[in-house]
Every structure is written in C-alpha cells, then in structure tokens.
Design a protein around this motif. Structure first.
Motif, PDB file in Angstrom:
ATOM      1  N   PRO A  18       0.823  -1.209   0.000  1.00  0.00           N
ATOM      2  CA  PRO A  18       0.000   0.000   0.000  1.00  0.00           C
ATOM      3  C   PRO A  18       0.857   1.259   0.000  1.00  0.00           C
ATOM      4  O   PRO A  18       1.952   1.294   0.581  1.00  0.00           O
ATOM      5  N   GLU A  19       0.355   2.283  -0.648  1.00  0.00           N
ATOM      6  CA  GLU A  19       1.133   3.520  -0.789  1.00  0.00           C
ATOM      7  C   GLU A  19       1.548   4.097   0.561  1.00  0.00           C
ATOM      8  O   GLU A  19       2.678   4.574   0.729  1.00  0.00           O
ATOM      9  N   LEU A  20       0.657   4.039   1.534  1.00  0.00           N
ATOM     10  CA  LEU A  20       0.986   4.600   2.848  1.00  0.00           C
ATOM     11  C   LEU A  20       2.177   3.896   3.488  1.00  0.00           C
ATOM     12  O   LEU A  20       2.982   4.526   4.181  1.00  0.00           O
ATOM     13  N   LEU A  21       2.283   2.599   3.270  1.00  0.00           N
ATOM     14  CA  LEU A  21       3.380   1.845   3.884  1.00  0.00           C
ATOM     15  C   LEU A  21       4.706   2.072   3.158  1.00  0.00           C
ATOM     16  O   LEU A  21       5.752   1.622   3.637  1.00  0.00           O
ATOM     17  N   ARG A  22       4.683   2.765   2.036  1.00  0.00           N
ATOM     18  CA  ARG A  22       5.934   3.146   1.384  1.00  0.00           C
ATOM     19  C   ARG A  22       6.519   4.407   2.012  1.00  0.00           C
ATOM     20  O   ARG A  22       7.651   4.775   1.711  1.00  0.00           O
ATOM     21  N   ARG A  23       5.727   5.069   2.844  1.00  0.00           N
ATOM     22  CA  ARG A  23       6.208   6.275   3.525  1.00  0.00           C
ATOM     23  C   ARG A  23       6.781   5.861   4.875  1.00  0.00           C
ATOM     24  O   ARG A  23       6.081   5.325   5.728  1.00  0.00           O
ATOM     25  N   ALA A  24       8.059   6.132   5.062  1.00  0.00           N
ATOM     26  CA  ALA A  24       8.766   5.627   6.243  1.00  0.00           C
ATOM     27  C   ALA A  24       8.125   6.044   7.569  1.00  0.00           C
ATOM     28  O   ALA A  24       7.969   5.197   8.466  1.00  0.00           O
ATOM     29  N   PRO A  25       7.731   7.319   7.770  1.00  0.00           N
ATOM     30  CA  PRO A  25       7.150   7.679   9.077  1.00  0.00           C
ATOM     31  C   PRO A  25       5.887   6.891   9.406  1.00  0.00           C
ATOM     32  O   PRO A  25       5.739   6.378  10.514  1.00  0.00           O
ATOM     33  N   PHE A  26       4.969   6.780   8.419  1.00  0.00           N
ATOM     34  CA  PHE A  26       3.746   6.024   8.696  1.00  0.00           C
ATOM     35  C   PHE A  26       4.053   4.546   8.858  1.00  0.00           C
ATOM     36  O   PHE A  26       3.423   3.862   9.682  1.00  0.00           O
ATOM     37  N   ARG A  27       5.007   4.031   8.099  1.00  0.00           N
ATOM     38  CA  ARG A  27       5.358   2.616   8.221  1.00  0.00           C
ATOM     39  C   ARG A  27       5.874   2.298   9.626  1.00  0.00           C
ATOM     40  O   ARG A  27       5.545   1.250  10.194  1.00  0.00           O
ATOM     41  N   GLN A  28       6.658   3.209  10.208  1.00  0.00           N
ATOM     42  CA  GLN A  28       7.143   3.007  11.570  1.00  0.00           C
ATOM     43  C   GLN A  28       5.976   3.037  12.566  1.00  0.00           C
ATOM     44  O   GLN A  28       5.888   2.201  13.483  1.00  0.00           O
ATOM     45  N   TYR A  29       5.068   3.984  12.363  1.00  0.00           N
ATOM     46  CA  TYR A  29       3.886   4.096  13.234  1.00  0.00           C
ATOM     47  C   TYR A  29       3.021   2.841  13.141  1.00  0.00           C
ATOM     48  O   TYR A  29       2.612   2.266  14.151  1.00  0.00           O
ATOM     49  N   TRP A  30       2.751   2.399  11.917  1.00  0.00           N
ATOM     50  CA  TRP A  30       1.914   1.212  11.708  1.00  0.00           C
ATOM     51  C   TRP A  30       2.594  -0.028  12.279  1.00  0.00           C
ATOM     52  O   TRP A  30       1.936  -0.889  12.875  1.00  0.00           O
ATOM     53  N   SER A  31       3.878  -0.146  12.113  1.00  0.00           N
ATOM     54  CA  SER A  31       4.605  -1.301  12.648  1.00  0.00           C
ATOM     55  C   SER A  31       4.525  -1.335  14.166  1.00  0.00           C
ATOM     56  O   SER A  31       4.347  -2.400  14.774  1.00  0.00           O
ATOM     57  N   ALA A  32       4.646  -0.158  14.800  1.00  0.00           N
ATOM     58  CA  ALA A  32       4.536  -0.089  16.260  1.00  0.00           C
ATOM     59  C   ALA A  32       3.163  -0.556  16.719  1.00  0.00           C
ATOM     60  O   ALA A  32       3.041  -1.343  17.669  1.00  0.00           O
ATOM     61  N   GLN A  33       2.115  -0.097  16.036  1.00  0.00           N
ATOM     62  CA  GLN A  33       0.757  -0.495  16.392  1.00  0.00           C
ATOM     63  C   GLN A  33       0.564  -2.000  16.200  1.00  0.00           C
ATOM     64  O   GLN A  33      -0.026  -2.677  17.046  1.00  0.00           O
ATOM     65  N   THR A  34       1.065  -2.527  15.095  1.00  0.00           N
ATOM     66  CA  THR A  34       0.865  -3.939  14.776  1.00  0.00           C
ATOM     67  C   THR A  34       1.525  -4.849  15.802  1.00  0.00           C
ATOM     68  O   THR A  34       0.906  -5.795  16.314  1.00  0.00           O
ATOM     69  N   VAL A  35       2.768  -4.574  16.128  1.00  0.00           N
ATOM     70  CA  VAL A  35       3.494  -5.393  17.100  1.00  0.00           C
ATOM     71  C   VAL A  35       2.812  -5.339  18.460  1.00  0.00           C
ATOM     72  O   VAL A  35       2.633  -6.371  19.135  1.00  0.00           O
ATOM     73  N   SER A  36       2.419  -4.150  18.877  1.00  0.00           N
ATOM     74  CA  SER A  36       1.796  -3.989  20.192  1.00  0.00           C
ATOM     75  C   SER A  36       0.452  -4.709  20.271  1.00  0.00           C
ATOM     76  O   SER A  36       0.109  -5.314  21.292  1.00  0.00           O
ATOM     77  N   LEU A  37      -0.336  -4.656  19.180  1.00  0.00           N
ATOM     78  CA  LEU A  37      -1.647  -5.309  19.176  1.00  0.00           C
ATOM     79  C   LEU A  37      -1.514  -6.824  19.326  1.00  0.00           C
ATOM     80  O   LEU A  37      -2.307  -7.461  20.033  1.00  0.00           O
ATOM     81  N   PHE A  38      -0.532  -7.411  18.665  1.00  0.00           N
ATOM     82  CA  PHE A  38      -0.318  -8.852  18.808  1.00  0.00           C
ATOM     83  C   PHE A  38       0.086  -9.192  20.243  1.00  0.00           C
ATOM     84  O   PHE A  38      -0.371 -10.185  20.810  1.00  0.00           O
ATOM     85  N   GLY A  39       0.948  -8.367  20.829  1.00  0.00           N
ATOM     86  CA  GLY A  39       1.343  -8.601  22.217  1.00  0.00           C
ATOM     87  C   GLY A  39       0.168  -8.500  23.170  1.00  0.00           C
ATOM     88  O   GLY A  39       0.063  -9.282  24.135  1.00  0.00           O
ATOM     89  N   ASP A  40      -0.740  -7.552  22.905  1.00  0.00           N
ATOM     90  CA  ASP A  40      -1.910  -7.385  23.768  1.00  0.00           C
ATOM     91  C   ASP A  40      -2.773  -8.639  23.799  1.00  0.00           C
ATOM     92  O   ASP A  40      -3.330  -9.005  24.837  1.00  0.00           O
TER      93      ASP A  40
END
Length: 433
Positions: A18-40
């Motif tokens: 997805p285009e948004l995930l090609r943008r480094a700042p949003f990709r870092q934000y999304w990755s942080a959310q994804t990892v944390s959600l799995f841990g939760d």
C-alpha cells in the motif's frame, strides 16, 4: 541492460505494498501499532490464566482484575486528554507509555520466579498498564494526523484496524501456544518485548518537531473543552450517541453470549472458539473492503451501512435456539462473520470521520471525552445484560440486546452524515474558550 529492467521490477513489487506503507514515518507508526496489538492478545490470555493458576483467583477476583484494567478509562481519560493537548511531545509520551508497560509486565514473571507473586500485584499491574494505555491512546490521535493526510484517513485507519483484526485471529492462538509450551509468566514476557519493539519503531519516526502539531496556548488544562466540543458538534455528537447506544446493547449481548452458546445451545469450547474466530475473519474482510466502499458509496452512506451491519446479523443468535446443530452452527457463523465485517467498517469510517471533524489542537481532549463515555457505558451494559438475563431469561435478553443495538442508527439518520461524500473539514464552529 540491468538499469532498464529495474524500474518495472520495482513497480511490480510496489503494487503489493500500500502507498501509505511506502512512507517511512507512517510505516514506523503502523509497525509499532501492529506489534503492540499482537502482544496485547497474548496478555489478554496469559494474565487471567496466571491469576487462576498462579494465585488461585476465583470468579470475584477475576471480575476485580478485569475492572482494574478498565477503571483508568473512567478515571483518567478526560484529565490525561487535556494534559496531552498542552504537552508538545506527544510521541515521547507514547514511547514512555510503551516502556512503562514493558517494565510492569516483565516484573510479573520475575515475581513468579521468586515465588512472591500475589493477586494484589496483578491488580496493580492491570491498573497501571490500563492507565498507561489511556495515556498512549489519547496521545496517538495527534500523532496520527501529523503522519497522515486528510484524504488518506480511511486507508490509514483500514491498515491499522486490519492489523487489529489480524491480531484477533493470530494473537490468541500464539498466546495459547506460548502459555502451553512456555507457561503463562514467560508468555507475558512476549508482550513486554512487543512494547519495547513498539517504542523502538515510534522512536525511529523522526524528530518530534517535524511530526507533531505544536502545543496550544492558553491557561489551564481545559478539561471541559473536550465534552463541550462533542456537545456542540452535530456530527461528533450524533456519532458518539449512536456508538454509545450500540455499545450499551452490544455489551448486554456480550455478557450473555458465551453462557447462551455453551449451556442453551450446547456448543463445546472448541466449536465456540471457531464461531468467535469467524468474527475475526469477517473483520479482516472489513478492513480490506471498507476503503473501496467509501469511494463507491461515500463516507456517510458507508457509516449508515456499518451501523446496521454490525448489530443486525446478531439476531440470528437468539433465533438459532432450538434448531438442529448444523443449522445452529451455520446461523452463528453467519452472525459472527457479518458482525465482524460490520464492526470493522464502523471502526474505520467513524474513526476517520471523527478525526476529520476534530481540530488538531483539541484531539487529545476530545478523544479523552469520547473514551470516558464509550468505555463508561460498557460495564453498565454488561451489568444490565446480566441482571435482565437473571430476571427475564438469557434468550429474551439477547433479543432485547440485538434489536436495541440497531437503534444506534436513529441518532445518525436525521443528521448531515448520510449526505457526506468526502470527509468534512474540522468543525471550528464548535470550539469554545
């Protein structure tokens, strides 16, 4: 020769990203959310199991443990939202909240290892991690608008909610395997690590001053401004009333669903898990199709569809009582799948619409006000469902809950929301003070 082949190869790879995930700042934000959600999702299974197996907690104690994690939403959402709007370094708060939760969860297996773990410690951990979760959530909305353009709100919410849906599918399974093979205390370490990884991704986004809106001026915290803005904004007020009504009845339903399915319908735990899993699959589909629906129907009509599609299929649950087992299972699978699809559509569209309407300088305060109302109604719905179930019977209460949840749509129908094609501009007319 190689140079002429590289661009098409890169283009083919990019089609799958997805285009948004090609943008480094949003990709870092999304990755942080994804990892944390799995841990939760791992902690959601491991912490209650540890309370039962490690401290011999009974039904009352388990209720207190759940309440300890939820109470911070009622106590601190308004206050923390007001403070976050005045504090310029929102991302720093999120990183510290992640680090704090990692330390709290890591302390549990350490105490277990030394034989000093107590139920009181689990209460404290649940309360403090719940408080840090509130702090994280009221801060993250301001970071979101700093990283995402208004036109991309729906797609960005679809990506983050897609991660949430995927965590519901894979997280409990991973948690179960970790608990079974490594024990519950060690499984909690996996969630602690997920918070550390989340903090690392957030720290890599970039300089704070380039990614976050400036702190608003003025005196005092302005605690009441979030509630005042909600009351004065027609769009936000109707959305909050609609979702709160839906949540009230949905938590009446949730309080009785497992009891009804296991006792009156006779489902085994394995079958019940498969039925609930159908909702997660539906949520994944919802994350994938919501953006396309918004572009085809408009944001307003998609919101209306979501307000119906989330609660309406659940009428199949009380309707399934008394039928043959294959028919009952079929009805429950359809109900959970379509409801999961609807709730994901609702989360994405309503979340995008609310973010668009709220001025950036008020995001944390309004988020705190909304959390206070939305999270405050949930335990009320659960208690009301249990009380009505005892007085009227489980199945009649499920009928009341499923039919009543559709009434949330009535708050939205007479407003300007159904006519919206695109996301509106911030509602500055509703700002006071």
């Amino acid at each position: 020769m190689t140079g002429t082949l590289t661009p098409p190869a890169v283009d083919r790879r990019r089609r799958w990203v997805p285009e948004l995930l090609r943008r480094a700042p949003f990709r870092q934000y999304w990755s942080a959310q994804t990892v944390s959600l799995f841990g939760d999702q791992i902690s959601a299974l491991a912490l209650p199991l540890l309370a039962v197996l490690g401290t011999d907690a009974g039904p009352a104690e388990m209720g207190y443990l759940t309440a300890a994690a939820l109470i911070p939403n009622l106590l601190f959402s308004l206050l923390l939202g007001a403070w976050i709007d005045r504090y310029p370094h929102k991302r720093r708060v999120m990183v510290l909240a992640d680090l704090g939760r990692a330390v709290l969860l890591a302390a549990v297996p350490v105490a277990y290892l030394f034989g000093v773990l107590s139920l009181g410690q689990l209460y404290v951990v649940a309360f403090l991690t719940g408080t840090l979760a509130v702090l994280f959530e009221v801060a993250h909305s301001t970071l979101f608008v700093s990283l995402v353009h208004r036109k991309d709100y729906v797609d960005a919410n679809a990506l983050t909610n897609g991660s949430r849906a995927m965590s519901y599918v894979a997280g409990p399974s991973a948690g179960g395997i970790l608990v079974q093979t490594l024990t519950a205390p060690v499984a909690l370490l996996a969630d602690a690590v997920s918070y550390l990884v989340s903090a690392l991704f957030l720290a890599r986004i970039g300089p704070i001053r380039q990614t976050e809106p400036a702190s608003p001026g003025g005196r005092g915290l302005g605690i009441g401004q979030g509630l005042t803005f909600v009351a004065r904004s027609p769009i936000l007020r109707s959305l909050l009333l609609g979702t709160t009504t839906l949540n009230l009845f949905n938590y009446m339903f949730s309080a009785l669903f497992v009891l009804y399915a296991s006792t009156e319908l006779g489902l085994s735990p394995g079958l019940l898990g498969l039925v609930i899993g159908a909702g997660s699959v539906g949520a994944l589909l919802g994350a994938a199709v919501t953006g396309r629906l918004v572009r085809r129907l408009g944001i307003g009509r998609t919101v209306l569809v979501s307000f119906v599609l989330f609660p309406a299929p659940l009428v199949l649950v009380p309707l399934a009582g008394g039928g043959p087992t294959p028919a009952v299972l079929g009805a429950l699978f359809v109900a959970e799948f379509l409801s999961g699809l609807g709730v994901m559509m609702l989360d994405i569209t309503v979340g995008s619409l609310q973010t668009a309407v709220i001025p950036e300088r008020l995001l944390a305060r309004v988020t705190g006000a909304k959390r206070t109302v939305n999270y405050g109604i949930r335990p009320i719905g659960a208690v009301l469902g249990g009380s009505l179930g005892a007085a009227l019977g489980v199945r009649p209460t499920l009928w009341i809950a499923t039919v009543g949840a559709v009434a949330g749509l009535l708050w939205v129908l007479p407003t300007a929301i159904p006519k919206l094609r695109e996301l509106p501009e911030p509602d500055d007319h509703a700002v006071t003070g």
